[in-house]
Enzyme design. Sequence first.
Site, PDB file in Angstrom:
ATOM      1  N   HIS A 184       0.791  61.278  26.949  1.00  0.00           N
ATOM      2  CA  HIS A 184       2.189  61.311  27.374  1.00  0.00           C
ATOM      3  C   HIS A 184       2.321  62.561  28.252  1.00  0.00           C
ATOM      4  O   HIS A 184       1.624  63.554  28.023  1.00  0.00           O
ATOM      5  CB  HIS A 184       3.149  61.518  26.203  1.00  0.00           C
ATOM      6  CG  HIS A 184       3.093  60.475  25.134  1.00  0.00           C
ATOM      7  ND1 HIS A 184       2.164  60.489  24.135  1.00  0.00           N
ATOM      8  CD2 HIS A 184       3.882  59.404  24.894  1.00  0.00           C
ATOM      9  CE1 HIS A 184       2.386  59.460  23.319  1.00  0.00           C
ATOM     10  NE2 HIS A 184       3.411  58.775  23.768  1.00  0.00           N
ATOM     11  N   ASP A 244       2.407  65.704  26.346  1.00  0.00           N
ATOM     12  CA  ASP A 244       1.192  66.111  25.608  1.00  0.00           C
ATOM     13  C   ASP A 244       0.374  67.090  26.431  1.00  0.00           C
ATOM     14  O   ASP A 244      -0.292  67.964  25.891  1.00  0.00           O
ATOM     15  CB  ASP A 244       0.253  64.917  25.336  1.00  0.00           C
ATOM     16  CG  ASP A 244       0.907  63.808  24.556  1.00  0.00           C
ATOM     17  OD1 ASP A 244       1.824  64.086  23.776  1.00  0.00           O
ATOM     18  OD2 ASP A 244       0.471  62.653  24.736  1.00  0.00           O
ATOM     19  N   GLU A 251      -0.729  47.236  19.328  1.00  0.00           N
ATOM     20  CA  GLU A 251      -1.184  48.184  18.308  1.00  0.00           C
ATOM     21  C   GLU A 251      -1.269  47.493  16.952  1.00  0.00           C
ATOM     22  O   GLU A 251      -0.326  46.843  16.510  1.00  0.00           O
ATOM     23  CB  GLU A 251      -0.217  49.373  18.251  1.00  0.00           C
ATOM     24  CG  GLU A 251      -0.613  50.383  17.183  1.00  0.00           C
ATOM     25  CD  GLU A 251       0.106  51.712  17.321  1.00  0.00           C
ATOM     26  OE1 GLU A 251       0.317  52.162  18.464  1.00  0.00           O
ATOM     27  OE2 GLU A 251       0.443  52.289  16.279  1.00  0.00           O
ATOM     28  N   HIS A 292       1.473  48.326  14.487  1.00  0.00           N
ATOM     29  CA  HIS A 292       2.773  47.757  14.866  1.00  0.00           C
ATOM     30  C   HIS A 292       2.830  46.272  14.510  1.00  0.00           C
ATOM     31  O   HIS A 292       3.879  45.756  14.120  1.00  0.00           O
ATOM     32  CB  HIS A 292       3.029  47.938  16.368  1.00  0.00           C
ATOM     33  CG  HIS A 292       3.117  49.373  16.789  1.00  0.00           C
ATOM     34  ND1 HIS A 292       3.332  49.748  18.094  1.00  0.00           N
ATOM     35  CD2 HIS A 292       3.011  50.525  16.082  1.00  0.00           C
ATOM     36  CE1 HIS A 292       3.359  51.071  18.176  1.00  0.00           C
ATOM     37  NE2 HIS A 292       3.160  51.557  16.959  1.00  0.00           N
ATOM     38  N   ASP A 306      -4.021  49.453  21.075  1.00  0.00           N
ATOM     39  CA  ASP A 306      -3.978  50.720  20.350  1.00  0.00           C
ATOM     40  C   ASP A 306      -4.651  50.463  19.014  1.00  0.00           C
ATOM     41  O   ASP A 306      -4.099  49.787  18.127  1.00  0.00           O
ATOM     42  CB  ASP A 306      -2.536  51.212  20.169  1.00  0.00           C
ATOM     43  CG  ASP A 306      -2.090  52.082  21.343  1.00  0.00           C
ATOM     44  OD1 ASP A 306      -2.856  52.203  22.322  1.00  0.00           O
ATOM     45  OD2 ASP A 306      -0.985  52.649  21.277  1.00  0.00           O
ATOM     46  N   ASP A 329       4.399  53.548  10.247  1.00  0.00           N
ATOM     47  CA  ASP A 329       3.254  53.643  11.136  1.00  0.00           C
ATOM     48  C   ASP A 329       2.334  54.764  10.643  1.00  0.00           C
ATOM     49  O   ASP A 329       2.452  55.901  11.077  1.00  0.00           O
ATOM     50  CB  ASP A 329       3.829  53.995  12.526  1.00  0.00           C
ATOM     51  CG  ASP A 329       3.013  53.453  13.675  1.00  0.00           C
ATOM     52  OD1 ASP A 329       2.065  52.688  13.428  1.00  0.00           O
ATOM     53  OD2 ASP A 329       3.337  53.802  14.826  1.00  0.00           O
ATOM     54  N   ASP A 389      -0.772  55.070  11.192  1.00  0.00           N
ATOM     55  CA  ASP A 389      -1.706  55.436  12.267  1.00  0.00           C
ATOM     56  C   ASP A 389      -3.047  55.951  11.744  1.00  0.00           C
ATOM     57  O   ASP A 389      -3.520  57.012  12.150  1.00  0.00           O
ATOM     58  CB  ASP A 389      -1.085  56.499  13.194  1.00  0.00           C
ATOM     59  CG  ASP A 389      -0.010  55.905  14.099  1.00  0.00           C
ATOM     60  OD1 ASP A 389      -0.015  54.689  14.338  1.00  0.00           O
ATOM     61  OD2 ASP A 389       0.839  56.693  14.580  1.00  0.00           O
ATOM     62  N   ASP A 404      -5.001  55.165  18.763  1.00  0.00           N
ATOM     63  CA  ASP A 404      -3.681  55.746  18.486  1.00  0.00           C
ATOM     64  C   ASP A 404      -3.645  55.989  16.977  1.00  0.00           C
ATOM     65  O   ASP A 404      -2.969  55.291  16.224  1.00  0.00           O
ATOM     66  CB  ASP A 404      -2.587  54.762  18.935  1.00  0.00           C
ATOM     67  CG  ASP A 404      -1.224  55.433  18.977  1.00  0.00           C
ATOM     68  OD1 ASP A 404      -1.134  56.579  18.507  1.00  0.00           O
ATOM     69  OD2 ASP A 404      -0.269  54.811  19.462  1.00  0.00           O
TER      70      ASP A 404
HETATM   71  C1  XLS Z   1       4.166  55.018  18.464  1.00  0.00           C
HETATM   72  C2  XLS Z   1       3.409  54.498  19.589  1.00  0.00           C
HETATM   73  C3  XLS Z   1       3.046  55.518  20.650  1.00  0.00           C
HETATM   74  C4  XLS Z   1       2.604  54.825  21.906  1.00  0.00           C
HETATM   75  C5  XLS Z   1       2.632  55.681  23.117  1.00  0.00           C
HETATM   76  O1  XLS Z   1       4.313  54.365  17.444  1.00  0.00           O
HETATM   77  O2  XLS Z   1       2.277  53.870  19.099  1.00  0.00           O
HETATM   78  O3  XLS Z   1       2.079  56.385  20.182  1.00  0.00           O
HETATM   79  O4  XLS Z   1       1.342  54.287  21.773  1.00  0.00           O
HETATM   80  O5  XLS Z   1       3.885  56.154  23.425  1.00  0.00           O
HETATM   81 NI    NI Z   2       0.659  53.166  20.169  1.00  0.00          NI
HETATM   82 NI    NI Z   3       2.317  53.472  16.835  1.00  0.00          NI
END
Ligand code: XLS
Ligand code: NI
Ligand code: NI
Length: 451
Positions: A109, A112, A276, A279, A304, A315, A317, A347
Amino acid sequence: MADYFVGKKEYFPGIGKIQYEGPASDNPLAFKFYDADRKVGGKTMREHLRFAVAYWHSFGQDGTDPFGSATHDYPWKTDASTPMEAHEHKLDAAFEFFTKLGAGFYCFHDRDIAPEGASPSESEKNLAHMVALAAERQKATGVRLLWGTANLFSHPRYMNGAATNPEFGVLTQAAAQVKAAIDATIALSGQGYVFWGGREGYMSLLNTDLKREKDHLARFLAMSRDYGRTHGFKGTFYIEPKPMEPTKHQYDFDVETVAGFLRAYGLEKDFRVNIEANHAELAGHDFQHELETAAALGIFGSVDANRGDPRNGWDTDQFPSSVYETTLAMLAILRAGGFTTGGLNFDAKIRRNSVDQADLFEAHIGGMDAFAAGLLAAQRIIDDGKLAGFVRDRYTSFDAGEGARFEAGGMNLEELAALAGSLGGSARLGRTSGKQERLENLITQYVLKVK
Ligand code: XLS
Ligand code: NI
Ligand code: NI
């Protein structure tokens, strides 16, 4: 890829280039399955998998959670005297990490890689400064940008959304950020640009004009596409679906919803999806479901790669670790024709209590191995042809005769109904086994055969 590049200082001392040692190795800092140059179905693993490191999780997440402060020590933060210097050091650490790991890509981003300034133009200057440095690092190492994006969710001004904010002024700020982030992506030859609608949704419908907000989102996306295309962006625009979090409801709920939205606003030719795994889970879908839905709709783009926790509704992750899941995912990806501009972006973040420097390496090694093993199993499934053959055979009644005429659209409901007498007579009609258990056993066999 060039041998690892180290900036002024080595940030991960004691860890060298990660090597492939094979399934028998018990070295936690070696690949067991990811052998970058190994050919699988005509392409190398490197070409198939296109691994990317997520800048925000790997160099930005410091372990803070709602109940406690940072646990991860970032030497690149504490050895700097200004925010800009901290970002320069972070860039050195990041490229050292990419090259030692052997990941060919990264994603970021805007916020970042460069600090936000006091004004949009100062932010833009900061970003341009860091982009120039990143371009040098990319050239020196051969690491490429998979995609760039703008962070339109962290700053308090975006608490009610960015493109869907009820205050027009906020949209202008979002536009300034997206314009600069697209410029950065072009300057770094990024292969994609992602829109994840961080707060593009609502917390309550009581205060929300849903129709108007979606119209605004579509207009904002169209403007961004036009800007990118007229300024030389040749890569792919992606929308990343997510059903909720941080908002209660996010407009880009899942792949099917995004596809409907794109079609409703005439944007279906310009955007693909970045799917993702976590998600998908939040939307109540399997990862494989989202991948196959995107492929069926012709909008599959990038991934992702992470995993959620089925018992937690957020999430989390985490890094992917289930070869069963990665096998099904790679099967869907290979069937969709594989990646073109997309790839597998981790991600994912290490846990708050994973505080050793090696943990970040081991997390990525595990994710890469999980996908490499999944690729091998998926290719076996395809080469063997049993699974595809079974699915094909289930539909043979549509291959010829009246079934084929139905498929081709050459039949009306009365004609279809009139066939009920001749084709529908048997008491066993429709009672053909789906053989799900046998197929599940088959997948287990393929997964266990990986070497
Ligand atoms: C958040 C998202 C984010 C996107 C990029 O849940 O996964 O990390 O991948 O903005
Ligand atoms: Ni993401
Ligand atoms: Ni995410």
